[in-house]
Design an enzyme around this catalytic site. Structure first.
Site, PDB file in Angstrom:
ATOM      1  N   CYS A 198       0.862  -1.183   0.000  1.00 16.03           N
ATOM      2  CA  CYS A 198       0.000   0.000   0.000  1.00 16.03           C
ATOM      3  C   CYS A 198       0.896   1.230   0.000  1.00 16.03           C
ATOM      4  O   CYS A 198       2.116   1.123  -0.127  1.00 16.03           O
ATOM      5  CB  CYS A 198      -0.975  -0.003   1.173  1.00 16.03           C
ATOM      6  SG  CYS A 198      -0.245   0.257   2.815  1.00 16.03           S
ATOM      7  N   ARG A 231      -3.240  -0.533   5.472  1.00 17.33           N
ATOM      8  CA  ARG A 231      -3.829  -1.629   4.698  1.00 17.33           C
ATOM      9  C   ARG A 231      -2.893  -2.814   4.486  1.00 17.33           C
ATOM     10  O   ARG A 231      -3.291  -3.961   4.703  1.00 17.33           O
ATOM     11  CB  ARG A 231      -4.331  -1.115   3.345  1.00 17.33           C
ATOM     12  CG  ARG A 231      -5.493  -0.148   3.473  1.00 17.33           C
ATOM     13  CD  ARG A 231      -5.885   0.448   2.158  1.00 17.33           C
ATOM     14  NE  ARG A 231      -4.810   1.310   1.659  1.00 17.33           N
ATOM     15  CZ  ARG A 231      -4.799   1.862   0.455  1.00 17.33           C
ATOM     16  NH1 ARG A 231      -5.788   1.638  -0.384  1.00 17.33           N
ATOM     17  NH2 ARG A 231      -3.802   2.640   0.083  1.00 17.33           N
ATOM     18  N   ASP A 236      -9.394   2.917   2.107  1.00 21.78           N
ATOM     19  CA  ASP A 236      -8.197   3.466   2.744  1.00 21.78           C
ATOM     20  C   ASP A 236      -8.567   4.199   4.034  1.00 21.78           C
ATOM     21  O   ASP A 236      -9.115   5.296   4.004  1.00 21.78           O
ATOM     22  CB  ASP A 236      -7.483   4.421   1.786  1.00 21.78           C
ATOM     23  CG  ASP A 236      -6.115   4.829   2.279  1.00 21.78           C
ATOM     24  OD1 ASP A 236      -5.813   4.620   3.479  1.00 21.78           O
ATOM     25  OD2 ASP A 236      -5.331   5.353   1.479  1.00 21.78           O
TER      26      ASP A 236
END
Length: 148
Positions: free
Chosen positions: A8, A14, A123
């Site tokens: 990420c 994440r 996100d």
């Protein structure tokens, strides 16, 4: 052994969540020795930092074990060292392919593509909603693990 790198932007939300959730899922399947699972970033912004406190809280809430870690950036050697390079969003894929010369061996994938979806993992850096991220990760990872 299948080697998977989750990627990420900063490697504090994440991708480390994906790393630890995936480790738990493969352990529950009795296949933890079949995989090497790690994570990295496309940027340098968070290098050396541990996982975001919100990511840790969400993992704890869902009984996912994790350990202290340090964010790192992807490097050219990652392409040859991993079998799958899994991005959390299309921007990650762009920077991953740029780092690895357009992905000549077709190793770079978007996680939710395994679940038949053409969208990013939510996100939490922008929304603060780590539950949506967790749910997206579970969907993508359970689908991915059916193929590896």
């Amino acid at each position: 052994m299948k080697k998977i790198l989750f990627v990420c932007h900063g490697n504090i939300c994440r991708s480390p969540m994906a790393e630890f959730i995936c480790k738990k899922l493969v352990k529950d399947m009795g296949r933890e020795n079949d995989f090497l699972i790690e994570s990295a970033a496309t940027s340098t912004e968070e290098i050396g930092n541990d996982m975001h406190h919100g990511a840790k809280a969400e993992l704890k809430k869902n009984s996912i074990p994790f350990e202290k870690r340090s964010a790192r950036r992807i490097c050219s050697d990652d392409y040859k060292n991993y079998d799958l390079l899994i991005g959390m969003d299309v921007e990650n894929l762009f920077y991953m392919q740029r780092e690895w010369n357009k992905d000549p061996d077709d190793k770079v994938k978007l996680l939710l593509s395994y679940a038949g979806k053409d969208r990013d993992i939510a996100d939490p850096w922008y929304t603060g909603n780590f539950t949506d991220t967790y749910n997206d990760l579970i969907e993508g990872l359970t689908s991915m693990l059916k193929t590896v």
